[in-house]
Design an enzyme around this catalytic site. Structure first.
Site, short mmCIF file in Angstrom:
data_model
loop_
_atom_site.label_atom_id
_atom_site.label_comp_id
_atom_site.label_asym_id
_atom_site.label_seq_id
_atom_site.Cartn_x
_atom_site.Cartn_y
_atom_site.Cartn_z
N GLY A 251 0.83 -1.20 0.00
CA GLY A 251 0.00 0.00 0.00
C GLY A 251 0.86 1.24 0.00
O GLY A 251 2.01 1.23 -0.45
N CYS A 252 0.32 2.31 0.53
CA CYS A 252 1.04 3.58 0.57
C CYS A 252 2.32 3.44 1.39
O CYS A 252 2.29 2.94 2.51
CB CYS A 252 0.13 4.64 1.19
SG CYS A 252 0.94 6.24 1.39
N PHE A 253 3.42 3.89 0.83
CA PHE A 253 4.70 3.73 1.53
C PHE A 253 4.77 4.51 2.83
O PHE A 253 5.52 4.16 3.73
CB PHE A 253 5.91 4.02 0.65
CG PHE A 253 5.89 5.23 -0.24
CD1 PHE A 253 5.26 6.41 0.09
CD2 PHE A 253 6.54 5.16 -1.46
CE1 PHE A 253 5.27 7.51 -0.75
CE2 PHE A 253 6.57 6.26 -2.32
CZ PHE A 253 5.93 7.44 -1.96
N CYS B 98 2.66 4.49 5.17
CA CYS B 98 2.18 3.62 6.25
C CYS B 98 3.28 2.67 6.71
O CYS B 98 3.56 2.57 7.91
CB CYS B 98 0.96 2.83 5.79
SG CYS B 98 -0.47 3.85 5.37
#
Length: 176
Positions: free
Chosen positions: A9-11, A13
């Site tokens: 997912g979003c880096f 996070c």
């Protein structure tokens, strides 16, 4: 020191979670597993480069093992959703383990089998050799630490940190 590269997912996070882990020396947000050289955020988000948002983790294997890093990976994202994490949708948000060595590949495959026992849906995480890692732009680095009041940080990243804190894994001491 050793390195691990992971995409889930979003880096922002993964970066925020791994920055808390004892034995982690550094976490760099970036791009891996694509077809073009020197991608930037805009091109990666277009879906045309094939890159995933990833983090490159430098760790002390005397303090934390690669397998433990993977255990944290499974609790930090949903490895059963293809090209998506929550509202973040696109190939750049896929679950991927770009491995650095044959031993990491073996451990990644074993870890997927073990993690699969805890999910009702099949794990769709890709495992492939790391060809190249490109650090993301400076404004993506240390995102949670520098933007804690931003809505995405509060509603998406903070719950992942809270989930990690409940696991019992070691957390870095303040200031380390």
């Amino acid at each position: 020191m050793e390195q691990a590269t992971l995409g889930g997912g979003c880096f922002w996070c993964l970066e925020a979670v791994y920055q808390m882990v004892e034995g982690i020396e550094s976490v760099v947000s970036g791009y891996a597993a694509g077809q073009t050289k020197n991608p930037d955020y805009r091109s990666v988000c277009s879906g045309t480069t094939g890159h995933a948002e990833t983090v490159q983790i430098t760790f002390d294997s005397k303090v934390i093992s690669y397998f433990e890093i993977l255990e944290i990976f499974w609790i930090s994202h949903d490895p059963t959703t293809l090209n998506r994490q929550g509202n973040d949708v696109g190939i750049q948000y896929r679950s991927i383990i770009p491995y650095h060595s044959p031993e990491q590949k073996k451990q990644a495959e074993q870890s997927i089998q073990k993690a699969g026992e805890h999910f009702s849906d099949p794990i769709v995480t890709q495992v492939e050799i790391l060809k190249e890692f490109y650090p993301a732009e400076d404004y993506h680095q240390n995102y949670f630490r520098t933007n804690p009041k931003q809505a995405y940080c509060h509603y998406v990243i903070k719950p992942k940190i809270d989930k990690y804190l409940k696991t019992g894994f070691k957390v870095k001491k303040e200031g380390s």
